[in-house]
Write a protein that holds these residues in place. Sequence first.
Motif, PDB file in Angstrom:
ATOM      1  N   LEU A 192       7.952  11.024   2.915  1.00  0.00           N
ATOM      2  CA  LEU A 192       7.776   9.680   3.478  1.00  0.00           C
ATOM      3  C   LEU A 192       6.931   8.780   2.576  1.00  0.00           C
ATOM      4  CD1 LEU A 192       4.670   9.428   4.925  1.00  0.00           C
ATOM      5  CD2 LEU A 192       5.705  11.214   6.312  1.00  0.00           C
ATOM      6  N   ASN A 193       5.999   9.349   1.813  1.00  0.00           N
ATOM      7  CA  ASN A 193       5.182   8.529   0.897  1.00  0.00           C
ATOM      8  C   ASN A 193       6.065   7.845  -0.144  1.00  0.00           C
ATOM      9  OD1 ASN A 193       2.928   9.542   2.170  1.00  0.00           O
ATOM     10  ND2 ASN A 193       2.431  11.008   0.553  1.00  0.00           N
ATOM     11  N   TYR A 194       7.123   8.552  -0.518  1.00  0.00           N
ATOM     12  CA  TYR A 194       7.994   8.052  -1.584  1.00  0.00           C
ATOM     13  C   TYR A 194       9.003   7.075  -1.007  1.00  0.00           C
ATOM     14  CZ  TYR A 194       5.474  11.589  -4.033  1.00  0.00           C
ATOM     15  OH  TYR A 194       4.449  12.306  -4.584  1.00  0.00           O
ATOM     16  N   ALA A 195       9.457   7.328   0.228  1.00  0.00           N
ATOM     17  CA  ALA A 195      10.374   6.385   0.884  1.00  0.00           C
ATOM     18  C   ALA A 195       9.714   5.013   0.955  1.00  0.00           C
ATOM     19  CB  ALA A 195      10.736   6.889   2.276  1.00  0.00           C
ATOM     20  N   MET A 196       8.447   5.012   1.355  1.00  0.00           N
ATOM     21  CA  MET A 196       7.811   3.699   1.519  1.00  0.00           C
ATOM     22  C   MET A 196       7.389   3.060   0.199  1.00  0.00           C
ATOM     23  SD  MET A 196       4.377   4.669   3.465  1.00  0.00           S
ATOM     24  CE  MET A 196       3.455   3.322   2.806  1.00  0.00           C
ATOM     25  N   SER A 197       7.498   3.811  -0.905  1.00  0.00           N
ATOM     26  CA  SER A 197       7.183   3.197  -2.202  1.00  0.00           C
ATOM     27  C   SER A 197       8.431   2.585  -2.853  1.00  0.00           C
ATOM     28  CB  SER A 197       6.575   4.232  -3.147  1.00  0.00           C
ATOM     29  OG  SER A 197       7.569   5.110  -3.665  1.00  0.00           O
ATOM     30  N   LEU A 198       9.603   2.816  -2.250  1.00  0.00           N
ATOM     31  CA  LEU A 198      10.840   2.397  -2.926  1.00  0.00           C
ATOM     32  C   LEU A 198      10.948   0.875  -3.047  1.00  0.00           C
ATOM     33  CD1 LEU A 198      13.346   4.988  -1.399  1.00  0.00           C
ATOM     34  CD2 LEU A 198      12.232   5.031  -3.641  1.00  0.00           C
ATOM     35  N   ASP A 246       0.846  -1.189   0.000  1.00  0.00           N
ATOM     36  CA  ASP A 246       0.000   0.000   0.000  1.00  0.00           C
ATOM     37  C   ASP A 246       0.878   1.234   0.000  1.00  0.00           C
ATOM     38  OD1 ASP A 246      -2.388  -1.403   0.026  1.00  0.00           O
ATOM     39  OD2 ASP A 246      -2.302  -1.639   2.212  1.00  0.00           O
ATOM     40  N   ARG A 247       0.379   2.278  -0.641  1.00  0.00           N
ATOM     41  CA  ARG A 247       1.118   3.528  -0.701  1.00  0.00           C
ATOM     42  C   ARG A 247       0.702   4.472   0.431  1.00  0.00           C
ATOM     43  NH1 ARG A 247      -0.153   8.468  -2.527  1.00  0.00           N
ATOM     44  NH2 ARG A 247       1.683   9.728  -2.970  1.00  0.00           N
ATOM     45  N   ALA A 248      -0.572   4.413   0.769  1.00  0.00           N
ATOM     46  CA  ALA A 248      -1.115   5.377   1.721  1.00  0.00           C
ATOM     47  C   ALA A 248      -2.092   4.659   2.635  1.00  0.00           C
ATOM     48  CB  ALA A 248      -1.844   6.477   0.964  1.00  0.00           C
ATOM     49  N   ALA A 249      -2.137   5.104   3.875  1.00  0.00           N
ATOM     50  CA  ALA A 249      -3.108   4.537   4.812  1.00  0.00           C
ATOM     51  C   ALA A 249      -4.398   5.347   4.731  1.00  0.00           C
ATOM     52  CB  ALA A 249      -2.554   4.612   6.227  1.00  0.00           C
ATOM     53  N   PRO A 250      -5.536   4.724   5.073  1.00  0.00           N
ATOM     54  CA  PRO A 250      -6.756   5.539   5.179  1.00  0.00           C
ATOM     55  C   PRO A 250      -6.503   6.632   6.221  1.00  0.00           C
ATOM     56  CG  PRO A 250      -7.225   3.181   5.427  1.00  0.00           C
ATOM     57  CD  PRO A 250      -5.744   3.317   5.436  1.00  0.00           C
ATOM     58  N   HIS A 251      -6.905   7.845   5.926  1.00  0.00           N
ATOM     59  CA  HIS A 251      -6.691   9.000   6.822  1.00  0.00           C
ATOM     60  C   HIS A 251      -5.215   9.301   7.039  1.00  0.00           C
ATOM     61  CE1 HIS A 251     -10.896   8.266   7.456  1.00  0.00           C
ATOM     62  NE2 HIS A 251     -10.621   7.083   7.958  1.00  0.00           N
ATOM     63  N   GLY A 252      -4.360   8.840   6.151  1.00  0.00           N
ATOM     64  CA  GLY A 252      -2.919   9.069   6.282  1.00  0.00           C
ATOM     65  C   GLY A 252      -2.461  10.262   5.472  1.00  0.00           C
ATOM     66  N   THR A 253      -1.352  10.094   4.736  1.00  0.00           N
ATOM     67  CA  THR A 253      -0.729  11.237   4.064  1.00  0.00           C
ATOM     68  C   THR A 253      -0.705  11.099   2.530  1.00  0.00           C
ATOM     69  OG1 THR A 253       1.413  10.181   4.382  1.00  0.00           O
ATOM     70  CG2 THR A 253       0.764  11.824   6.025  1.00  0.00           C
ATOM     71  N   GLY A 254      -1.552  10.219   1.997  1.00  0.00           N
ATOM     72  CA  GLY A 254      -1.544  10.017   0.548  1.00  0.00           C
ATOM     73  C   GLY A 254      -1.886  11.258  -0.255  1.00  0.00           C
TER      74      GLY A 254
END
Length: 344
Positions: free
Chosen positions: A187-193, A173-181
Amino acid sequence: MEKKNIDWSNLTFAYRQTDYRYVSNYKDGKWDDGELTTDATVVLNECAGVLQYSQSCFEGLKAYTTEDGRIVCFRPDLNAERMYNSALRLEMPPFPKDRFVEAVKAVVKADAAWVPPYGSGATLYIRPYMFGSNAVIGVKPADEYQFRILTTPVGPYFKGGAKPVAVKISDFDRAAPHGTGHIKAGLNYAMSLHAIVTAHKEGFNENIYLDPATRTKIEETGGANIIFVDADGNLVVPKSASILPSITRRSLVYIAQNILGLKVDEREVLLSEVEEGKFRECGLCGTAAVISPVGQINDHGKVFEFASGMEEMGPVLKKLYDTLTGIQMGRLEAPEGWICEINV
Ligand code: PLP
Ligand code: COI
């Protein structure tokens, strides 16, 4: 002004250091006056907020040389606004929107020799960014920040330019519900690496992320929104609270409705609709991606191929692409306020 001696037409989407960048620091509750500098290095305390807790956000826009030789940017006011909202969500002091636009103009003017010539297929990518710069060890927002804008000349985001890409449905997943998507947080991009390295190893150009709550709806890719064209030639645009509000996508919706006379349906889009063959064309849209056609979506070995195929962009996306880039390159009249001219 003499342009740099660069093989503009063969540029890829890679960083190349240019002459100037903009820097402003936030300390004691206010932003300083800011300045252009030739120093491309950033020196930080080892415990800086950005290094420990990833307190950073960024933007992306481009400068173009128009057919008649002017240098322009596309809707920088919307980048200013989005970065303002990103900063608020990350408990960072937002950089004033009018100063953001002025800083973009100043840095592009200073780096005018790096703005690729008209017709080269390249553009000057502009990357505003902001981060927590003083030491924090308890989990809390920093007190000091740095806002910078770098520029770098770039070619197409995907190798092969306008050739359709193959993408996979990601297991991550890229973003959590109610998160920072919905904001442009680093940080969104760090976790997509990990997801993108995995996709590349498997031979795909990008990942499609599904909505994290039900994993049934199409969200976006790691660096672009997704658009579809249905069997009636309407533009279908996935709607979700956890995708980035792409400036390119919002502009394409306007172009479709007001210039091309297309019907636009902004709604939740189920993965099952793609697999049932509801859509004829699919594209990834963003500043870097412009419109990159998707030829194939692979869902765990089930391959869905769009009618537009793996050779070229479909006809409706092509019209949208030609209109958008026509506006950006000054070949077509722009809607009011879309083009910001840089007086070099
Ligand atoms: N979605 C993501 C995750 C992005 O990183 C980007 C790039 O900025 C986009 C969409 C496209 O947004 P825009 O059209 O504003 O560049
Ligand atoms: C952009 O399109 O400006 C982005 O920030 C996307 C990034 C993946 C390069």
